[in-house]
Design an enzyme around this catalytic site. Structure first.
Site, PDB file in Angstrom:
ATOM      1  N   ALA A  11      51.672 -52.066  -0.617  1.00  0.00           N
ATOM      2  CA  ALA A  11      52.531 -52.214  -1.805  1.00  0.00           C
ATOM      3  C   ALA A  11      51.773 -52.757  -3.014  1.00  0.00           C
ATOM      4  CB  ALA A  11      53.724 -53.117  -1.478  1.00  0.00           C
ATOM      5  N   SER A  12      50.447 -52.867  -2.919  1.00  0.00           N
ATOM      6  CA  SER A  12      49.695 -53.414  -4.051  1.00  0.00           C
ATOM      7  C   SER A  12      49.524 -52.394  -5.172  1.00  0.00           C
ATOM      8  CB  SER A  12      48.325 -53.925  -3.582  1.00  0.00           C
ATOM      9  OG  SER A  12      47.603 -52.904  -2.929  1.00  0.00           O
ATOM     10  N   TYR A 144      42.112 -38.228   9.144  1.00  0.00           N
ATOM     11  CA  TYR A 144      43.328 -38.510   8.369  1.00  0.00           C
ATOM     12  C   TYR A 144      44.507 -37.662   8.864  1.00  0.00           C
ATOM     13  CZ  TYR A 144      46.233 -38.889   4.104  1.00  0.00           C
ATOM     14  OH  TYR A 144      47.255 -39.086   3.209  1.00  0.00           O
ATOM     15  N   VAL A 145      44.240 -36.377   9.075  1.00  0.00           N
ATOM     16  CA  VAL A 145      45.305 -35.470   9.521  1.00  0.00           C
ATOM     17  C   VAL A 145      45.807 -35.875  10.908  1.00  0.00           C
ATOM     18  CG1 VAL A 145      45.806 -33.089  10.206  1.00  0.00           C
ATOM     19  CG2 VAL A 145      44.582 -33.535   8.075  1.00  0.00           C
ATOM     20  N   ALA A 146      44.877 -36.256  11.797  1.00  0.00           N
ATOM     21  CA  ALA A 146      45.302 -36.696  13.131  1.00  0.00           C
ATOM     22  C   ALA A 146      46.197 -37.930  13.015  1.00  0.00           C
ATOM     23  CB  ALA A 146      44.073 -36.995  13.997  1.00  0.00           C
TER      24      ALA A 146
END
Ligand code: NAP
Length: 236
Positions: A11-12, A144-146
């Site tokens: 949330a930064s 990333y996709v995994a």
């Protein structure tokens, strides 16, 4: 969403910050969580009724610490995520593990922290921020996709496990959204992406946050195990 507490990871800045702002505007008490405490402090100061806590999703100790003082969490938004792109053939094991640890394992551990309270209350909303590439695949992003496909599997399994406790579990899958994550991509790549988006523009963090806010609301009480694409039609 009066009297609901929402815990938003990552949330930064970017999509997570927009989610925190949207949920606060809808009446939630929001806890902003990420690693950059200066940014968190600044963001929280501008969001009425919010607080912040440092969390490193790649560390189970840090997750433990962050949730120790968070109190009852009604809405968990698992948004924090990183990329470490590269072709699979040359990808270092560290790049694989770092992305899986942050994006997938960190989200799972955060869910484990909030579940006892949600089960007790018989009310809960878990929203995992996946990606359209978690459904479509993407060369150069095997790790990333995994992790993003894993989040979809996690979402669907937990929706089945937790439905009887009145806890909904959904995923939001953004397409190409203008944030720090996409800001440094080469212009050539951006141009070719744009050609594949029916709405002919990139998305805004606020547009993803609107979907998250909806899934967190009472109106979404009968939606669970769903993957909501916010991609301008880039993937359908
Ligand atoms: P961003 O601008 O890079 O922000 C990422 C956020 O995650 C930051 O708040 C960062 O905060 C936090 N974060 C990163 N590593 C963390 C860790 N180890 N522990 C705790 N927090 C961590 O990215 P974004 O575009 O807003 O993306 C948000 C989510 O949407 C991600 O899960 C991303 O995969 C997903 N998504 C984005 C797009 C897009 O086009 N932008 C598309 C599909 C999906 P600190 O650095 O302060 O820790």
């Amino acid at each position: 969403m009066i009297n609901r507490t929402a815990f938003v990871t990552g949330a930064s800045r970017g999509i997570g910050l927009a989610c925190a702002q949207a949920l606060a505007a809808a009446g939630c008490r929001v806890v902003l969580a990420a690693r950059d405490t200066a940014k968190l402090e600044e963001a929280s100061a501008a969001i009425p009724g919010s607080s912040w806590v440092r969390i490193d999703l790649a560390s189970s100790d840090s997750i433990e610490d962050a949730f120790r003082n968070a109190g009852k969490v009604d809405i968990l938004v698992n948004n924090a995520g990183i990329t470490r792109d590269g072709l699979a053939m040359r990808m270092k094991k560290e790049a694989w593990e770092e992305v899986l640890a942050t994006n997938l394992t960190g989200s799972f551990l955060a869910i484990q922290k909030v579940l006892p309270g949600m089960v007790k209350e018989r009310w809960g909303r878990i929203i995992n921020v996946s990606s359209i590439v978690g459904q479509a695949g993407n060369p150069g992003q095997a790790n990333y996709v995994a992790s993003k496909a894993g989040l979809i599997g996690l979402t669907k399994s937990l929706a089945q496990e937790l439905g009887s406790r009145n806890i909904t579990v959904n995923a939001v899958a953004p397409g190409f959204i203008e944030t720090d994550m996409t800001g440094s991509l080469p212009q050539e790549l951006k141009d070719s992406m744009l050609g594949r988006i029916p709405l002919k523009r990139f998305g805004k963090a606020e547009e993803v946050a609107a979907a998250v806010r909806f899934l967190a609301s009472e109106e979404a009480a009968y939606i669970s195990g769903h993957v909501l694409n916010v991609s301008g039609g880039m993937y359908m």
